[in-house]
Design an enzyme around this catalytic site. Structure first.
Site, PDB file in Angstrom:
ATOM      1  N   ARG A  64       0.660  -1.210   0.398  1.00 44.05           N
ATOM      2  CA  ARG A  64      -0.151   0.180  -0.288  1.00 44.05           C
ATOM      3  C   ARG A  64       1.069   0.921  -0.268  1.00 44.05           C
ATOM      4  O   ARG A  64       0.134   2.126  -0.499  1.00 44.05           O
ATOM      5  CB  ARG A  64      -0.794   0.034   1.417  1.00 44.05           C
ATOM      6  CG  ARG A  64      -1.580   1.218   1.238  1.00 44.05           C
ATOM      7  CD  ARG A  64      -3.561   0.998   1.686  1.00 44.05           C
ATOM      8  NE  ARG A  64      -2.664   0.342   2.987  1.00 44.05           N
ATOM      9  CZ  ARG A  64      -2.410   0.818   4.715  1.00 44.05           C
ATOM     10  NH1 ARG A  64      -2.647   1.916   4.717  1.00 44.05           N
ATOM     11  NH2 ARG A  64      -2.372  -0.082   5.066  1.00 44.05           N
ATOM     12  N   TYR A 117     -15.195  15.763 -15.380  1.00 41.34           N
ATOM     13  CA  TYR A 117     -16.061  14.529 -15.307  1.00 41.34           C
ATOM     14  C   TYR A 117     -16.490  14.190 -14.193  1.00 41.34           C
ATOM     15  O   TYR A 117     -16.261  15.081 -13.544  1.00 41.34           O
ATOM     16  CB  TYR A 117     -13.898  13.206 -15.411  1.00 41.34           C
ATOM     17  CG  TYR A 117     -14.168  12.377 -15.300  1.00 41.34           C
ATOM     18  CD1 TYR A 117     -15.910  11.576 -15.746  1.00 41.34           C
ATOM     19  CD2 TYR A 117     -14.281  11.709 -13.776  1.00 41.34           C
ATOM     20  CE1 TYR A 117     -16.081   9.976 -15.725  1.00 41.34           C
ATOM     21  CE2 TYR A 117     -14.926   9.751 -13.302  1.00 41.34           C
ATOM     22  CZ  TYR A 117     -15.653   9.258 -14.620  1.00 41.34           C
ATOM     23  OH  TYR A 117     -15.913   8.764 -14.195  1.00 41.34           O
ATOM     24  N   ASP A 189      -5.701  18.172 -14.852  1.00 43.16           N
ATOM     25  CA  ASP A 189      -5.539  15.929 -15.262  1.00 43.16           C
ATOM     26  C   ASP A 189      -5.516  15.714 -16.133  1.00 43.16           C
ATOM     27  O   ASP A 189      -6.369  16.514 -17.563  1.00 43.16           O
ATOM     28  CB  ASP A 189      -7.447  15.987 -14.869  1.00 43.16           C
ATOM     29  CG  ASP A 189      -7.576  14.493 -15.150  1.00 43.16           C
ATOM     30  OD1 ASP A 189      -7.519  14.172 -16.103  1.00 43.16           O
ATOM     31  OD2 ASP A 189      -9.049  14.216 -14.473  1.00 43.16           O
ATOM     32  N   LYS A 214      -7.855   4.758 -19.128  1.00 40.43           N
ATOM     33  CA  LYS A 214      -7.782   5.295 -20.474  1.00 40.43           C
ATOM     34  C   LYS A 214      -6.585   4.884 -21.625  1.00 40.43           C
ATOM     35  O   LYS A 214      -6.555   4.188 -21.452  1.00 40.43           O
ATOM     36  CB  LYS A 214      -8.115   6.925 -20.506  1.00 40.43           C
ATOM     37  CG  LYS A 214      -9.287   7.127 -19.551  1.00 40.43           C
ATOM     38  CD  LYS A 214     -10.515   6.196 -19.366  1.00 40.43           C
ATOM     39  CE  LYS A 214     -11.541   6.520 -18.617  1.00 40.43           C
ATOM     40  NZ  LYS A 214     -11.122   6.754 -17.495  1.00 40.43           N
TER      41      LYS A 214
END
Ligand code: 3LM
Length: 415
Positions: A64, A117, A189, A214
């Site tokens: 993590r 988004y 972004d 993406k």
């Protein structure tokens, strides 16, 4: 090839995307880096474990926080974005939430453009506001609007360019300059562009976020994200936002798939751009198309700024057609090769209806206020033969307009 696997930044984009940070000789000659499928890492002594936990000694202890496979992907993404460091996340939203939670506290303000988004919009508007953080929407396509909006309360200025779904173009350099007058952190972004088309850090951004789901992954087979930027900020995102607040860690398997994906990023982006230019020209000349939102078109309002900061114009083409929503739905339902699905940046050409799908998190009033029209459909141009993409669109236009001709003629007469 350097001895330690660290390549010079002057080497080409694809060279660094394929080789940066890996030296086969250090891994039994393995051409592909091994995938470290391990949640935890053994210590040699209790003292060593304590020192690694205390940050007094380098080393892995739990995935993590860090993992060698994720580390290699982070090295490559940071290098390609021209940044010092990066941290991966299990989704684009995981990356965005980890970054933002690391930067703000109650009483702070975040300024964003109104077009984002859909889930990023609802994260800001609904989730963050519950915790005493003010969200102010400013039209960032007009940087002068930001000058009067910023204050010492403004901790973050956040935007997408081109923005999802309507391709608003924000001048990164101009906005970063104004944001920095109040020491706000500028977060961009860069999902639509990838570092191959646009590098916000060089233009003054402090952090770049990605949905690696993406173009970076590129094959529609995973969900992932990344935050990239100055080393001190990334350290904070890793140890506060990601480790403690979201826990949105990427799996080593998916990191490996993204490492494979970015080896062909340059090739794929060139093809997406080549085909999108052809499809945009086709749509612009189509008698049933009323508006094409493609920054590569000279007629597009954001063209000049896009040309200044993007190497090419990407693979996304939203457009509006005559006959509004009923015609748009008929068009979507008449496609055959082109897949009706959300997401973007895959090998397959995808199409969707933002107002009822990706941006259904906006209310009807918000959709109207932020210019996300009900009539807009969004095309993600894939890697198929461009003639086949256009033939499928042409067939669907014919089918949609045959079926609705009577409605159109009535509408025309009324107008
Ligand atoms: C979409 N977008 O179809 P994940 N930033 C941008 C994005 O476009 C996205 C994210 C962040 C779409 C996903 S909608 C249900 C499907 C510019 C995602 C978030 O968490 O990896 O999905 O990234 O537009």
């Amino acid at each position: 090839m350097s001895k330690n696997g660290v390549l010079d930044k002057s080497l080409g984009f694809s060279t660094r995307a394929i080789h940066q940070g890996h030296r086969a000789a250090d891994h039994h000659g393995a051409l592909n880096p091994p995938v470290y499928m391990s949640s935890t890492f053994a210590f040699e002594t209790a003292e060593q474990g304590g020192e690694i936990f205390a940050g007094e000694r380098e080393g892995y202890f739990y995935t993590r926080i860090s993992n060698p496979t994720l580390g290699l992907l982070e090295t490559r993404l940071a290098d390609l974005e021209g940044a010092e460091a990066a941290v991966c996340a299990s989704s684009g939203m995981g990356a965005i939430c980890s970054a933002i939670w690391s930067l703000v506290e109650p009483g702070d303000e975040i300024i964003t453009d109104g077009t984002l988004y859909g889930c990023t919009f609802s994260f800001f508007r609904e989730s963050l506001q519950k915790f005493g953080i003010t969200i102010t929407h400013v039209d960032l396509t007009r940087p002068e609007m930001l000058t009067s909006a910023v204050s010492e309360k403004t901790k973050v200025v956040y935007f997408e360019t081109p923005a999802n779904p309507n391709m608003r173009i924000v001048d990164i350099e101009a906005v970063a300059k104004i944001a920095h007058t109040v020491d706000a952190t500028v977060v961009v972004d860069n999902t639509y562009c990838t570092p191959y088309l646009q590098q916000p850090i060089a233009l003054g951004a402090d952090l770049v976020v990605h949905s690696a789901t993406k173009y970076l992954g590129g094959h529609g087979d995973l969900i992932a994200g990344a935050v990239i930027g100055h080393a001190d900020l990334i350290h904070q995102v890793r140890l506060v936002g990601l480790k403690d607040m979201t826990g949105a860690v990427l799996s080593a398997q998916d990191a490996n798939l993204i490492l494979r994906g970015i080896k062909t990023l340059e090739l794929r982006m060139e093809r997406h751009c080549d085909s999108a230019e052809i499809v945009a020209a086709y749509l612009e000349s189509h008698p049933r198309v009323t508006k094409v939102y493609y920054p590569g078109l000279e007629s597009y309002e954001g063209h000049a700024v896009a040309k200044k900061q993007m190497a090419r114009f990407g693979g996304m083409i939203p457009f509006e057609i005559e006959g509004g929503l009923p015609a748009a739905k008929k068009l979507l339902n008449s496609l055959d090769l082109i897949t009706l699905a959300v997401s973007l940046g895959d090998a397959e050409t995808l199409i969707q209806h933002p107002a009822s799908m990706t941006h259904s998190t906006y209310s009807a009033e918000e959709l109207a206020e932020y210019h996300i029209s009900e009539d807009l459909v969004r095309l993600s141009v894939g890697l198929e033969a461009v003639e086949d993409i256009i033939a499928d669109l042409e067939n669907a236009f014919n089918a949609a307009y045959d079926a609705t001709t009577v409605d159109f003629e009535n509408q025309r007469r009324r107008a």
